[in-house]
Design a protein around this motif. Structure first.
Motif, mmCIF file in Angstrom:
data_model
loop_
_atom_site.group_PDB
_atom_site.id
_atom_site.type_symbol
_atom_site.label_atom_id
_atom_site.label_comp_id
_atom_site.label_asym_id
_atom_site.label_seq_id
_atom_site.Cartn_x
_atom_site.Cartn_y
_atom_site.Cartn_z
ATOM 1 N N LEU A 133 -2.724 5.637 13.885
ATOM 2 C CA LEU A 133 -3.796 4.657 13.723
ATOM 3 C C LEU A 133 -4.523 4.861 12.406
ATOM 4 C CD1 LEU A 133 -5.259 4.616 17.344
ATOM 5 C CD2 LEU A 133 -3.906 2.844 16.236
ATOM 6 N N GLY A 134 -4.741 6.116 12.062
ATOM 7 C CA GLY A 134 -5.427 6.416 10.807
ATOM 8 C C GLY A 134 -4.640 5.957 9.600
ATOM 9 N N LEU A 135 -3.340 6.176 9.618
ATOM 10 C CA LEU A 135 -2.522 5.726 8.496
ATOM 11 C C LEU A 135 -2.454 4.206 8.438
ATOM 12 C CD1 LEU A 135 0.340 8.355 8.454
ATOM 13 C CD2 LEU A 135 -1.486 8.063 6.800
ATOM 14 N N GLY A 136 -2.539 3.572 9.584
ATOM 15 C CA GLY A 136 -2.606 2.115 9.577
ATOM 16 C C GLY A 136 -3.878 1.618 8.909
ATOM 17 N N LEU A 137 -4.970 2.335 9.113
ATOM 18 C CA LEU A 137 -6.225 1.964 8.468
ATOM 19 C C LEU A 137 -6.220 2.275 6.983
ATOM 20 C CD1 LEU A 137 -8.782 3.133 11.175
ATOM 21 C CD2 LEU A 137 -8.130 0.793 10.605
ATOM 22 N N ALA A 138 -5.332 3.155 6.564
ATOM 23 C CA ALA A 138 -5.263 3.491 5.145
ATOM 24 C C ALA A 138 -4.890 2.282 4.302
ATOM 25 C CB ALA A 138 -4.255 4.605 4.908
ATOM 26 N N ALA A 139 -4.271 1.301 4.896
ATOM 27 C CA ALA A 139 -3.865 0.108 4.166
ATOM 28 C C ALA A 139 -5.018 -0.855 3.929
ATOM 29 C CB ALA A 139 -2.757 -0.620 4.931
ATOM 30 N N CYS A 140 -6.203 -0.549 4.411
ATOM 31 C CA CYS A 140 -7.319 -1.473 4.301
ATOM 32 C C CYS A 140 -7.993 -1.454 2.945
ATOM 33 C CB CYS A 140 -8.351 -1.187 5.392
ATOM 34 S SG CYS A 140 -7.720 -1.534 7.033
ATOM 35 N N GLY A 141 -7.648 -0.541 2.068
ATOM 36 C CA GLY A 141 -8.286 -0.472 0.755
ATOM 37 C C GLY A 141 -7.900 -1.653 -0.111
ATOM 38 N N GLU A 142 -8.749 -1.959 -1.090
ATOM 39 C CA GLU A 142 -8.487 -3.076 -1.983
ATOM 40 C C GLU A 142 -7.403 -2.738 -2.996
ATOM 41 O OE1 GLU A 142 -9.559 -6.305 -2.655
ATOM 42 O OE2 GLU A 142 -10.268 -6.189 -0.625
ATOM 43 N N THR A 143 -7.556 -1.605 -3.672
ATOM 44 C CA THR A 143 -6.622 -1.273 -4.737
ATOM 45 C C THR A 143 -5.608 -0.245 -4.260
ATOM 46 O OG1 THR A 143 -7.953 0.539 -5.603
ATOM 47 C CG2 THR A 143 -8.434 -1.666 -6.435
ATOM 48 N N ARG A 144 -4.563 -0.088 -5.032
ATOM 49 C CA ARG A 144 -3.532 0.888 -4.674
ATOM 50 C C ARG A 144 -4.090 2.302 -4.729
ATOM 51 N NH1 ARG A 144 2.603 0.803 -6.841
ATOM 52 N NH2 ARG A 144 3.378 2.289 -5.339
ATOM 53 N N ASN A 145 -4.979 2.590 -5.683
ATOM 54 C CA ASN A 145 -5.574 3.921 -5.785
ATOM 55 C C ASN A 145 -6.425 4.243 -4.557
ATOM 56 O OD1 ASN A 145 -4.394 4.406 -8.250
ATOM 57 N ND2 ASN A 145 -6.176 3.726 -9.416
ATOM 58 N N GLU A 146 -7.178 3.272 -4.073
ATOM 59 C CA GLU A 146 -7.998 3.487 -2.875
ATOM 60 C C GLU A 146 -7.121 3.750 -1.660
ATOM 61 O OE1 GLU A 146 -10.342 -0.035 -2.631
ATOM 62 O OE2 GLU A 146 -11.799 0.664 -4.105
ATOM 63 N N ARG A 147 -6.027 3.007 -1.536
ATOM 64 C CA ARG A 147 -5.124 3.223 -0.407
ATOM 65 C C ARG A 147 -4.442 4.577 -0.502
ATOM 66 N NH1 ARG A 147 -3.825 -2.023 -1.871
ATOM 67 N NH2 ARG A 147 -1.784 -1.367 -2.610
ATOM 68 N N THR A 148 -4.098 5.005 -1.720
ATOM 69 C CA THR A 148 -3.480 6.323 -1.907
ATOM 70 C C THR A 148 -4.452 7.426 -1.524
ATOM 71 O OG1 THR A 148 -2.112 5.462 -3.698
ATOM 72 C CG2 THR A 148 -2.377 7.846 -3.587
ATOM 73 N N LEU A 149 -5.688 7.329 -1.981
ATOM 74 C CA LEU A 149 -6.689 8.346 -1.678
ATOM 75 C C LEU A 149 -7.008 8.396 -0.190
ATOM 76 C CD1 LEU A 149 -8.672 10.484 -2.630
ATOM 77 C CD2 LEU A 149 -10.333 8.662 -3.000
ATOM 78 N N SER A 150 -7.195 7.248 0.428
ATOM 79 C CA SER A 150 -7.510 7.252 1.858
ATOM 80 C C SER A 150 -6.323 7.768 2.675
ATOM 81 C CB SER A 150 -7.938 5.863 2.338
ATOM 82 O OG SER A 150 -6.893 4.935 2.184
ATOM 83 N N GLY A 151 -5.113 7.438 2.265
ATOM 84 C CA GLY A 151 -3.930 7.967 2.951
ATOM 85 C C GLY A 151 -3.839 9.474 2.832
ATOM 86 N N ALA A 152 -4.153 9.997 1.637
ATOM 87 C CA ALA A 152 -4.115 11.445 1.435
ATOM 88 C C ALA A 152 -5.175 12.144 2.286
ATOM 89 C CB ALA A 152 -4.322 11.770 -0.037
ATOM 90 N N LEU A 153 -6.366 11.584 2.357
ATOM 91 C CA LEU A 153 -7.434 12.201 3.151
ATOM 92 C C LEU A 153 -7.115 12.175 4.644
ATOM 93 C CD1 LEU A 153 -10.581 10.830 1.297
ATOM 94 C CD2 LEU A 153 -9.652 13.146 1.224
ATOM 95 N N ILE A 154 -6.627 11.056 5.110
ATOM 96 C CA ILE A 154 -6.272 10.960 6.531
ATOM 97 C C ILE A 154 -5.109 11.890 6.846
ATOM 98 C CG2 ILE A 154 -5.312 9.417 8.291
ATOM 99 C CD1 ILE A 154 -6.949 7.171 6.885
ATOM 100 N N GLY A 155 -4.118 11.926 5.973
ATOM 101 C CA GLY A 155 -2.968 12.803 6.178
ATOM 102 C C GLY A 155 -3.352 14.274 6.153
ATOM 103 N N ALA A 156 -4.263 14.651 5.260
ATOM 104 C CA ALA A 156 -4.693 16.050 5.171
ATOM 105 C C ALA A 156 -5.412 16.478 6.443
ATOM 106 C CB ALA A 156 -5.596 16.237 3.963
ATOM 107 N N GLY A 157 -6.305 15.640 6.914
ATOM 108 C CA GLY A 157 -7.027 15.978 8.146
ATOM 109 C C GLY A 157 -6.119 16.066 9.349
ATOM 110 N N THR A 158 -5.239 15.109 9.466
ATOM 111 C CA THR A 158 -4.316 15.094 10.596
ATOM 112 C C THR A 158 -3.319 16.250 10.518
ATOM 113 O OG1 THR A 158 -4.516 12.700 10.667
ATOM 114 C CG2 THR A 158 -2.666 13.670 11.849
ATOM 115 N N GLY A 159 -2.791 16.494 9.319
ATOM 116 C CA GLY A 159 -1.848 17.589 9.142
ATOM 117 C C GLY A 159 -2.481 18.940 9.413
ATOM 118 N N ALA A 160 -3.717 19.126 8.990
ATOM 119 C CA ALA A 160 -4.412 20.388 9.248
ATOM 120 C C ALA A 160 -4.636 20.586 10.743
ATOM 121 C CB ALA A 160 -5.734 20.418 8.497
ATOM 122 N N ALA A 161 -5.015 19.526 11.430
ATOM 123 C CA ALA A 161 -5.234 19.630 12.877
ATOM 124 C C ALA A 161 -3.930 19.956 13.607
ATOM 125 C CB ALA A 161 -5.827 18.328 13.414
#
Length: 93
Positions: A13-41
């Protein structure tokens, strides 16, 4: 096992929300943050050690950045009136 399934669902679900950013850089950053949190957990739960959480966070951040970067942003459609002015219109699918 129940915790793992829950975390996997939340990650999806979090990665699905990562696509909500306007620019490609925003989507990349949000994907990295969501992935880092999920991967750490997941890494912490799977190994029970801080090292596992660290490795999971690094791997998750990389994977999340790749997925976030390759998602598409919101689709925008435009039309032109007889005066040459462009305006947004609802997209036809």
């Amino acid at each position: 096992m129940k915790k793992f399934a829950t975390l996997t669902l939340i990650a999806g679900l979090g990665l699905g929300l990562a696509a909500c950013g306007e620019t490609r850089n925003e989507r990349t950053l949000s994907g990295a943050l969501i992935g880092a949190g999920t991967g750490a957990a997941i890494g912490g739960l799977a190994t029970g050690k801080a090292g596992g959480a660290l490795v999971g966070g690094v791997v998750g951040a990389g994977a999340g950045a790749v997925v976030g970067s390759n998602t598409r942003g919101p689709r925008r459609c435009y039309a032109t009136n007889r005066y040459g002015e462009r305006y947004r219109v609802p997209c036809r699918y």
